[in-house]
Scaffold this motif. Structure first.
Motif, PDB file in Angstrom:
ATOM      1  N   LYS A  10       0.872  -1.178   0.000  1.00 31.76           N
ATOM      2  CA  LYS A  10       0.000   0.000   0.000  1.00 31.76           C
ATOM      3  C   LYS A  10       0.903   1.219   0.000  1.00 31.76           C
ATOM      4  O   LYS A  10       1.719   1.383   0.915  1.00 31.76           O
ATOM      5  N   TYR A  11       0.811   2.050  -1.044  1.00 33.99           N
ATOM      6  CA  TYR A  11       1.643   3.251  -1.100  1.00 33.99           C
ATOM      7  C   TYR A  11       1.156   4.274  -0.086  1.00 33.99           C
ATOM      8  O   TYR A  11      -0.004   4.243   0.330  1.00 33.99           O
ATOM      9  N   PRO A  12       2.035   5.198   0.298  1.00 36.17           N
ATOM     10  CA  PRO A  12       1.645   6.196   1.304  1.00 36.17           C
ATOM     11  C   PRO A  12       0.397   6.990   0.898  1.00 36.17           C
ATOM     12  O   PRO A  12      -0.322   7.495   1.751  1.00 36.17           O
ATOM     13  N   ASN A  13       0.148   7.087  -0.423  1.00 35.18           N
ATOM     14  CA  ASN A  13      -1.030   7.849  -0.860  1.00 35.18           C
ATOM     15  C   ASN A  13      -2.322   7.037  -0.728  1.00 35.18           C
ATOM     16  O   ASN A  13      -3.396   7.476  -1.148  1.00 35.18           O
ATOM     17  N   GLY A  14      -2.218   5.802  -0.208  1.00 34.96           N
ATOM     18  CA  GLY A  14      -3.428   5.028   0.031  1.00 34.96           C
ATOM     19  C   GLY A  14      -3.745   3.998  -1.033  1.00 34.96           C
ATOM     20  O   GLY A  14      -4.601   3.129  -0.841  1.00 34.96           O
ATOM     21  N   PRO A  36      -3.146  -5.230 -17.391  1.00 39.75           N
ATOM     22  CA  PRO A  36      -3.441  -3.871 -17.836  1.00 39.75           C
ATOM     23  C   PRO A  36      -2.577  -2.831 -17.117  1.00 39.75           C
ATOM     24  O   PRO A  36      -1.976  -3.104 -16.088  1.00 39.75           O
ATOM     25  N   SER A  37      -2.531  -1.649 -17.671  1.00 40.33           N
ATOM     26  CA  SER A  37      -1.773  -0.559 -17.073  1.00 40.33           C
ATOM     27  C   SER A  37      -2.309  -0.247 -15.679  1.00 40.33           C
ATOM     28  O   SER A  37      -3.517  -0.222 -15.469  1.00 40.33           O
ATOM     29  N   GLY A  38      -1.403  -0.071 -14.733  1.00 38.76           N
ATOM     30  CA  GLY A  38      -1.827   0.241 -13.367  1.00 38.76           C
ATOM     31  C   GLY A  38      -2.198  -0.982 -12.552  1.00 38.76           C
ATOM     32  O   GLY A  38      -2.655  -0.866 -11.420  1.00 38.76           O
ATOM     33  N   ALA A  39      -1.951  -2.179 -13.106  1.00 36.90           N
ATOM     34  CA  ALA A  39      -2.344  -3.413 -12.418  1.00 36.90           C
ATOM     35  C   ALA A  39      -1.430  -3.714 -11.232  1.00 36.90           C
ATOM     36  O   ALA A  39      -1.816  -4.443 -10.315  1.00 36.90           O
ATOM     37  N   GLY A  40      -0.210  -3.190 -11.272  1.00 38.20           N
ATOM     38  CA  GLY A  40       0.725  -3.447 -10.168  1.00 38.20           C
ATOM     39  C   GLY A  40       1.951  -4.237 -10.595  1.00 38.20           C
ATOM     40  O   GLY A  40       2.702  -4.727  -9.761  1.00 38.20           O
ATOM     41  N   LYS A  41       2.181  -4.339 -11.919  1.00 38.05           N
ATOM     42  CA  LYS A  41       3.328  -5.117 -12.423  1.00 38.05           C
ATOM     43  C   LYS A  41       4.656  -4.508 -11.954  1.00 38.05           C
ATOM     44  O   LYS A  41       5.523  -5.210 -11.418  1.00 38.05           O
ATOM     45  N   SER A  42       4.787  -3.205 -12.150  1.00 35.99           N
ATOM     46  CA  SER A  42       6.057  -2.565 -11.773  1.00 35.99           C
ATOM     47  C   SER A  42       6.267  -2.630 -10.262  1.00 35.99           C
ATOM     48  O   SER A  42       7.386  -2.840  -9.798  1.00 35.99           O
ATOM     49  N   THR A  43       5.190  -2.473  -9.522  1.00 32.15           N
ATOM     50  CA  THR A  43       5.298  -2.549  -8.064  1.00 32.15           C
ATOM     51  C   THR A  43       5.762  -3.937  -7.643  1.00 32.15           C
ATOM     52  O   THR A  43       6.667  -4.084  -6.820  1.00 32.15           O
ATOM     53  N   PHE A  44       5.178  -4.953  -8.255  1.00 35.09           N
ATOM     54  CA  PHE A  44       5.567  -6.341  -7.990  1.00 35.09           C
ATOM     55  C   PHE A  44       7.067  -6.515  -8.245  1.00 35.09           C
ATOM     56  O   PHE A  44       7.800  -7.091  -7.427  1.00 35.09           O
ATOM     57  N   ASP A 162      11.707  -4.490 -16.769  1.00 38.63           N
ATOM     58  CA  ASP A 162      10.398  -3.836 -16.744  1.00 38.63           C
ATOM     59  C   ASP A 162      10.153  -3.188 -18.106  1.00 38.63           C
ATOM     60  O   ASP A 162      10.706  -2.141 -18.411  1.00 38.63           O
ATOM     61  N   GLU A 163       9.339  -3.836 -18.915  1.00 38.54           N
ATOM     62  CA  GLU A 163       9.035  -3.401 -20.277  1.00 38.54           C
ATOM     63  C   GLU A 163      10.301  -3.080 -21.069  1.00 38.54           C
ATOM     64  O   GLU A 163      10.477  -1.962 -21.548  1.00 38.54           O
ATOM     65  N   PRO A 164      11.171  -4.057 -21.242  1.00 44.57           N
ATOM     66  CA  PRO A 164      12.455  -3.788 -21.911  1.00 44.57           C
ATOM     67  C   PRO A 164      12.283  -3.404 -23.377  1.00 44.57           C
ATOM     68  O   PRO A 164      13.163  -2.768 -23.947  1.00 44.57           O
ATOM     69  N   THR A 194       5.742  -7.009 -19.443  1.00 45.04           N
ATOM     70  CA  THR A 194       5.654  -6.577 -20.842  1.00 45.04           C
ATOM     71  C   THR A 194       4.209  -6.394 -21.307  1.00 45.04           C
ATOM     72  O   THR A 194       3.283  -6.997 -20.757  1.00 45.04           O
ATOM     73  N   HIS A 195       4.046  -5.538 -22.311  1.00 48.67           N
ATOM     74  CA  HIS A 195       2.759  -5.390 -22.996  1.00 48.67           C
ATOM     75  C   HIS A 195       2.868  -5.965 -24.408  1.00 48.67           C
ATOM     76  O   HIS A 195       1.968  -5.779 -25.224  1.00 48.67           O
ATOM     77  N   ASN A 196       3.997  -6.630 -24.683  1.00 48.05           N
ATOM     78  CA  ASN A 196       4.243  -7.102 -26.038  1.00 48.05           C
ATOM     79  C   ASN A 196       3.613  -8.492 -26.245  1.00 48.05           C
ATOM     80  O   ASN A 196       4.208  -9.525 -25.972  1.00 48.05           O
TER      81      ASN A 196
HETATM   82  N1  LIG Z   1       5.466   5.498  -6.024  1.00 53.43           N
HETATM   83  C1  LIG Z   1       4.116   5.379  -6.036  1.00 53.43           C
HETATM   84  N2  LIG Z   1       3.385   6.074  -5.143  1.00 53.43           N
HETATM   85  C2  LIG Z   1       2.068   5.960  -5.130  1.00 53.43           C
HETATM   86  N3  LIG Z   1       1.364   5.193  -5.953  1.00 53.43           N
HETATM   87  C3  LIG Z   1       2.036   4.474  -6.880  1.00 53.43           C
HETATM   88  C4  LIG Z   1       3.451   4.544  -6.966  1.00 53.43           C
HETATM   89  N4  LIG Z   1       3.858   3.739  -7.970  1.00 53.43           N
HETATM   90  C5  LIG Z   1       2.735   3.196  -8.487  1.00 53.43           C
HETATM   91  N5  LIG Z   1       1.648   3.644  -7.841  1.00 53.43           N
HETATM   92  C6  LIG Z   1       0.249   3.223  -8.087  1.00 53.43           C
HETATM   93  O1  LIG Z   1       0.166   1.844  -7.934  1.00 53.43           O
HETATM   94  C7  LIG Z   1      -0.631   1.268  -8.947  1.00 53.43           C
HETATM   95  C8  LIG Z   1       0.157   0.216  -9.693  1.00 53.43           C
HETATM   96  O2  LIG Z   1       1.222   0.856 -10.401  1.00 53.43           O
HETATM   97  P1  LIG Z   1       2.306   0.063 -11.210  1.00 53.43           P
HETATM   98  O3  LIG Z   1       3.318   1.028 -11.668  1.00 53.43           O
HETATM   99  O4  LIG Z   1       2.770  -1.065 -10.402  1.00 53.43           O
HETATM  100  O5  LIG Z   1       1.464  -0.471 -12.438  1.00 53.43           O
HETATM  101  P2  LIG Z   1       1.935  -1.238 -13.745  1.00 53.43           P
HETATM  102  O6  LIG Z   1       1.201  -2.511 -13.776  1.00 53.43           O
HETATM  103  O7  LIG Z   1       3.399  -1.300 -13.811  1.00 53.43           O
HETATM  104  O8  LIG Z   1       1.411  -0.299 -14.905  1.00 53.43           O
HETATM  105  P3  LIG Z   1       2.038  -0.050 -16.363  1.00 53.43           P
HETATM  106  O9  LIG Z   1       1.680  -1.216 -17.194  1.00 53.43           O
HETATM  107  O10 LIG Z   1       1.354   1.179 -16.851  1.00 53.43           O
HETATM  108  O11 LIG Z   1       3.489   0.144 -16.180  1.00 53.43           O
HETATM  109  C9  LIG Z   1      -1.106   2.411  -9.810  1.00 53.43           C
HETATM  110  O12 LIG Z   1      -2.401   2.767  -9.419  1.00 53.43           O
HETATM  111  C10 LIG Z   1      -0.132   3.525  -9.515  1.00 53.43           C
HETATM  112  O13 LIG Z   1      -0.793   4.785  -9.591  1.00 53.43           O
END
Ligand SMILES: Nc1ncnc2c1ncn2[C@@H]1O[C@H](COP(=O)(O)OP(=O)(O)OP(=O)(O)O)[C@@H](O)[C@H]1O
Ligand SMILES: [Mg+2]
Lengths: 228, 297
Positions: A10-14, A36-44, A162-164, A194-196
């Motif tokens: 959970k990011y500090p912004n909730g 999909p975009s915003g799913a949480g891949k990069s966070t993972f 991450d999306e190379p 990846t989105h490829n």
């Molecule tokens: N540093 C951060 N602080 C707050 N919220 C974040 C931060 N990084 C990502 N988020 C939020 O966390 C959610 C998941 O983001 P993430 O970057 O993991 O998605 P993603 O699957 O990699 O998307 P994309 O395919 O567009 O790269 C999004 O709603 C994003 O707004």
């Protein structure tokens, strides 16, 4: 081996980007992370090299327990996990050679070993002939190959991408993919967000589909599964 | 922190490269440090010398016991012994009226020659030094009660005032010096912050490939220390030159008194060492402060 147990972020912004996720990835596996975009891949992915800490759950990468380890230990985890980004992150003032050598110098490898290894990885990415050029003299694909060479210079057991191919045309994307395959064949774990769809569908590997921070599909030799 | 020599060499090289690359900014930071340390150094030199003069005065504080003109030689000797038995008294020195006249002549000129011999209007004197400066008033009082004493004087009132002033000068000086040093730390840390900012991609990559925090920090710390060091050399040179010149000039006024400035050797060497050390320390602290936030994982 990478293992996540009931991991939430959970990011500090909730925003909860990853929600109660558990997964196990064996050494040497090639794993696509789609969704999909915003799913949480990069966070993972960021949690694997401890760019972000989980707010709940445990993560193990090799012998490292990421939630428990001290900040001082993080550099040693990073030597175990190479990272490649969409935007290459090369240093513009350094030549191709220096960019790769840099990654080894800062972990205090000796000059002889550096020289040998830099030429080795340059050979792997087929750019030995451009060793003296600067990043801005290279194409996007070539820059990404240098970034990959740098990421594996210190022989990490895991390579995270991450999306190379995010910034590259289809032809160049395939070149990158061939290099990643070669690295995987040498026993390195590869985790690639990846989105490829074309690549995922044609070079079959394990697919993790993430939606709303949860794994909705974990399939060996899976397909991309979303409209391109 | 066992560090390879090669690594330290690399850090130093990186620090110099960065200094040269950010030439103008490095120059600005060096100038800021130089100005600050010039003020600090001058202040220290001034303060230490005022301190020295104060302790000269302190040591010079004595009670002058004027002996009654009617006293015989034996009575004089007896008085001397009585003075010596006072618990606060450290030394008693006899100065005859002839000695006294010689001193007056020495100070005010030969017109006083005519008082020589029996025309000498001065008294024989015991010059009494006390164990500590505050005791002069007590001793003067006690001495006045003794026989064959016509008068006892001490420079106490003036000295007391001087000590009070000294103390507040010292305190204010301390505060000013600390404020100046903090300013210098701030200026250096700002400069390093900018050089760090221009190199944030490098730092990001270093962290990604597993460089330790100290590996990342060292070049910046060295850069800050170098700025501090170069910034300290300039004021050290200026202050030294001025001090040597001023010392000769002022010393001529002090000839024949108890007063003297701190001698060039070792004072200037000590001051120089302090300024250089302070420069290096504030430079390092400044850069450590600014790099802290860039290193958070
Ligand atoms: N540093 C951060 N602080 C707050 N919220 C974040 C931060 N990084 C990502 N988020 C939020 O966390 C959610 C998941 O983001 P993430 O970057 O993991 O998605 P993603 O699957 O990699 O998307 P994309 O395919 O567009 O790269 C999004 O709603 C994003 O707004
Ligand atoms: Mg992403």
């Amino acid at each position: 081996m990478i293992e996540m147990l009931n991991v939430s972020k959970k990011y500090p912004n909730g925003i909860t980007a990853v929600n109660d996720l558990s997964i196990r990835i064996e050494q040497g596996e090639f794993v696509y992370v789609v969704g999909p975009s915003g799913a949480g891949k990069s966070t993972f992915i960021k949690m694997i090299y401890r760019e972000e800490l989980p707010t709940k759950g445990t993560i193990k990468v090799g012998d490292f327990d990421l939630a428990k380890m001290k900040n001082k230990q993080v550099p040693f985890l990073r030597r175990h996990v190479g990272v490649v980004f969409q935007d290459f992150k090369l240093l513009p003032r350094l030549t191709v050679y220096e960019n790769i050598a840099y990654a080894m110098e800062v972990v205090e490898k000796n000059p002889k070993a550096i020289k040998k290894r830099v030429l080795e990885v340059l050979d792997l990415v087929k750019l030995k002939h451009k060793v003296k050029m600067f990043p801005n003299e290279l194409s996007g694909g070539e820059q990404q190959r240098i970034a990959i060479a740098r990421a594996i210079a210190n022989m990490p057991r895991v390579l995270i991408c991450d999306e190379p191919t995010g910034n590259l045309d289809p032809e160049t994307s395939w070149e990158i993919m061939r290099i990643l395959e070669e690295i995987a064949n040498s026993g390195t774990t590869i985790i690639m967000a990846t989105h490829n769809s074309q690549i995922v569908n044609e070079v079959r590997h394990r697919v993790l589909a993430i939606e709303n921070g949860r794994i909705v599909r974990d399939q060996q030799e899976g397909d991309y599964g979303y409209e391109a | 922190m066992a560090m390879k020599l090669r690594t330290m060499g690399r850090h130093i090289k990186e620090a110099f490269k960065s200094l040269v690359r950010n030439g103008w900014m490095s120059l600005a930071a060096v100038s800021a440090v130089a100005v600050t340390l010039l003020l600090v150094g001058s202040f220290i030199a001034l303060l230490m010398n005022v301190n020295k003069l104060a302790s000269d005065v302190e040591n010079d504080v004595s009670v002058r016991v004027y002996i009654d003109l009617a006293a015989t030689e034996e009575q004089q000797t007896q008085l001397g012994e009585e003075l010596e038995t006072l618990p606060e008294v450290e030394t008693v020195v006899y100065s005859s009226r002839e000695d006294e006249l010689q001193q007056v002549v020495g100070t005010y000129g030969t017109e006083f020659d005519l008082f020589e011999g029996d025309d000498n209007p001065l008294h024989d004197v015991y010059i009494v030094n006390t164990n500590s400066p505050e005791q002069t008033s007590v001793v003067a009082e006690k001495a006045e009660d003794l026989e064959f004493v016509s008068q006892a004087n001490y420079g106490g009132a003036e000295a007391d005032k001087l000590f009070k002033t000294m103390e507040s000068v010292r305190n204010v000086g301390g505060v000013v010096i600390i404020a100046l040093l903090l300013t210098a730390v701030f200026l250096i840390s700002n400069t390093i912050r900018i050089t760090i900012f221009t190199r944030r991609t490098e730092i990001e990559i270093m962290k990604l490939v597993g460089a330790t925090n100290w590996f990342i920090r060292w070049p910046f710390v060295i850069e800050g220390a170098l700025i501090g060091l170069v910034g300290a050399i300039i004021p050290t040179a200026i202050i030294s030159a001025v001090y040597v010149y001023g010392y000769d000039m002022i010393s001529t006024y002090f000839v024949g008194t108890y007063f003297s400035l701190l001698p060039v050797n070792p004072f200037l060497y000590q001051l120089g060492a302090v300024l250089l050390a302070v420069g290096v320390v504030i430079g390092s602290i400044g850069s450590l402060l600014s790099i802290r936030k860039f290193l958070r994982v």
